[in-house]
Every structure is written in C-alpha cells, then in structure tokens.
Write a protein that holds these residues in place. Sequence first.
Motif, PDB file in Angstrom:
ATOM      1  N   SER A 190       0.826  -1.208   0.000  1.00 47.10           N
ATOM      2  CA  SER A 190       0.000   0.000   0.000  1.00 47.10           C
ATOM      3  C   SER A 190       0.858   1.255   0.000  1.00 47.10           C
ATOM      4  CB  SER A 190      -0.936  -0.007   1.224  1.00 47.10           C
ATOM      5  OG  SER A 190      -1.903   1.011   1.115  1.00 47.10           O
ATOM      6  N   HIS A 241      -4.844   4.436   8.218  1.00 49.35           N
ATOM      7  CA  HIS A 241      -4.535   3.928   6.872  1.00 49.35           C
ATOM      8  C   HIS A 241      -4.698   2.418   6.813  1.00 49.35           C
ATOM      9  CE1 HIS A 241      -1.097   2.436   4.161  1.00 49.35           C
ATOM     10  NE2 HIS A 241      -2.148   2.625   3.401  1.00 49.35           N
ATOM     11  N   GLN A 242      -4.282   1.739   7.873  1.00 45.41           N
ATOM     12  CA  GLN A 242      -4.405   0.272   7.885  1.00 45.41           C
ATOM     13  C   GLN A 242      -5.868  -0.171   7.907  1.00 45.41           C
ATOM     14  OE1 GLN A 242      -1.599  -1.301   7.329  1.00 45.41           O
ATOM     15  NE2 GLN A 242      -0.542   0.671   7.515  1.00 45.41           N
ATOM     16  N   VAL A 289      -8.378   1.275   6.440  1.00 45.60           N
ATOM     17  CA  VAL A 289      -9.083   1.495   5.167  1.00 45.60           C
ATOM     18  C   VAL A 289      -8.433   0.740   4.003  1.00 45.60           C
ATOM     19  CG1 VAL A 289      -9.893   3.752   5.926  1.00 45.60           C
ATOM     20  CG2 VAL A 289      -7.752   3.589   4.646  1.00 45.60           C
ATOM     21  N   ARG A 290      -7.381   0.006   4.269  1.00 41.50           N
ATOM     22  CA  ARG A 290      -6.758  -0.778   3.201  1.00 41.50           C
ATOM     23  C   ARG A 290      -7.724  -1.846   2.680  1.00 41.50           C
ATOM     24  NH1 ARG A 290      -1.097  -3.011   5.179  1.00 41.50           N
ATOM     25  NH2 ARG A 290      -1.404  -4.218   3.253  1.00 41.50           N
ATOM     26  N   LYS A 291      -7.685  -2.075   1.390  1.00 44.59           N
ATOM     27  CA  LYS A 291      -8.600  -3.033   0.764  1.00 44.59           C
ATOM     28  C   LYS A 291      -7.883  -4.273   0.226  1.00 44.59           C
ATOM     29  CE  LYS A 291     -11.793   0.644  -0.608  1.00 44.59           C
ATOM     30  NZ  LYS A 291     -12.505   1.311  -1.743  1.00 44.59           N
ATOM     31  N   ASP A 292      -6.633  -4.464   0.664  1.00 43.48           N
ATOM     32  CA  ASP A 292      -5.870  -5.615   0.183  1.00 43.48           C
ATOM     33  C   ASP A 292      -5.761  -6.708   1.227  1.00 43.48           C
ATOM     34  OD1 ASP A 292      -4.295  -4.278   1.965  1.00 43.48           O
ATOM     35  OD2 ASP A 292      -2.530  -4.156   0.660  1.00 43.48           O
ATOM     36  N   GLY A 293      -6.654  -6.652   2.220  1.00 41.95           N
ATOM     37  CA  GLY A 293      -6.599  -7.669   3.263  1.00 41.95           C
ATOM     38  C   GLY A 293      -5.543  -7.395   4.320  1.00 41.95           C
ATOM     39  N   ARG A 294      -4.961  -6.177   4.258  1.00 44.96           N
ATOM     40  CA  ARG A 294      -3.922  -5.772   5.209  1.00 44.96           C
ATOM     41  C   ARG A 294      -2.764  -6.772   5.241  1.00 44.96           C
ATOM     42  NH1 ARG A 294      -8.470  -3.520   7.568  1.00 44.96           N
ATOM     43  NH2 ARG A 294      -9.115  -5.353   8.711  1.00 44.96           N
TER      44      ARG A 294
END
Length: 282
Positions: free
Chosen positions: A87, A132-133, A135-140
């Motif tokens: 990210s 920020h973590q 709202v991440r959309k990559d599964g964190r």
Amino acid sequence: MADTPDPVPETRAARRAARDAARSSVTTVLPALATVRRPVAAGATAAFAGLAALAAYGDSRLVLAAAIAFLGLVVIRGWHTLLDAPSARGGAIVLVVSLAALLVAVLGRDGEPWLEQVPTALAVGIIATFLHQLVRKDGRARLSQSIATSAFGLALLASGVCLLPLTDSVAGAEPATVGLGAVGIAAVVDLLVGPPRRTAWLMPLSMLVGGLAALALAAALGGLAAWPLLMGVICAGTSHALRRVLAVLPGISSVQGQLTSAAASVLIVGGLIYTVARILVG
C-alpha cells in the motif's frame, strides 16, 4: 598399561591453515548489493546536504522549511517502494499529512520551546498510520511491515524539522550549516565502495572526513571550537550508516531508490544537529 603415543608436532603449514580458517570464520560477509558503487546516491547526498546547508546559512526559517519540505517529499515519493512495503500510495499520503503537521507545529511557534507541539504532530502521524491500515482493501497483507515503514519515515521527517528552530536560537544557523556541510562532503567516501574488506572501513573513514570537514567549515564561518569536530563525526557517521543499511535493499538499484536514500540520510541528522547545538553551543 600401553604407552601413550607422542603427539605429532604441528607443522607451519598446519598452523597457517588454522589461522586462515579462524580468520575466515569471523569475516563479515556483505550482501552483493552492499558492494556496488552508487554514484547517484553519493552525488544526491552531497547536493541535498548542500541545499539544506545553504538554506540554513540564509538564517530564514521559511527558506529552511522549504528545503526540508522538498527533501521530505523526495523521501515520501520513494520510501515505501524502496522498503518494498505494501500500500505504497496510502503510506505516502500518511507521510505527506505527517510532514505538513510537523512543519506547522514548528513554524506556528514564535518562541521557546520551539518543539513543544512536535509530539502532537507525531501523534497525528501515528493516528494517520493506523487509520490507513483500517481502510486498506488488500486484506492488510504484511501489516507489521507497513506500519513499521510508515513509522520509520515519520521519524525521519521529525528529525528533519528539528533543524528549523536553530535559525532563531542562541546558537544560530552555524551548527546546521556545519553539520549538513560535513554530511555533504563526507558523502564522497561512498564512491570508494567495492570489495568487502575495503567497504568495511568506509564508516570510520566517513566519520574522519566529516569531522575534518566540519572543522574547516567552522573555521571559515568564524572560528575554531571543539563542537564542530563532534558534530561532523556523528552526523557523517549516522548519515553514512543509514545509506549502507538501505544499500542492501533491491530497490536501491533504481534512480528513485538512490534519491530516496540520499534525502533520508540528510534528514536523519536533523535531530543530532539540534541536540549538539543546544547542549554544546547554546
């Protein structure tokens, strides 16, 4: 009782082989990337440090703030890519917000204590890092690495803004000019990177060059003292150490990675310069 056979005398060749084996067992093995010369990183470090030194010499907080903001943006642009953190775009936005908060925290003050609001700005940066973590959309993915990368970048930016109060302090801008100038001059040592045995000596050599450069700059600016030697040694050594740490990352092979490394190695000395200036200079 059987007689114990006499020990076979050790030959000179055997002793030499034993010494060579012991020496090779303690020899530091450097990654291949650490032994590659990076002229772009060395040249950019000298240029960035020179820019910041000139801005500090101008004795204007706004000019110095502009130089620090520029170096901060150079770091932000390539920081997450260089450290291969996930990210990268979101992490860069977090650092931009943090940089703005740090600059406002110092520029908004008109007297001592100049850094009183810096912890508040750091808190804003930390909160933004965790938001920020969320709202991440990559599964964190690689959550810890992402947080650590942003936190490391935030620390670099905070160190850089510590230079701003020196233009209005009793010490004046001379410590910042001397410390940053020493970093820029000592960066030429990076051009000697090569075989592991030689590369291992570059850290003390960089500190020596930095100390001598700081003494020369202080003499040119108004006189000799003890503090420039300490300033030059610790600033050049710290800056060189960070570049050597970043030199083993795959992203350092790109021009952007080398520019990021160079700017980071200049910002990291800000807190050191401020501390030495306030304790030893005034």
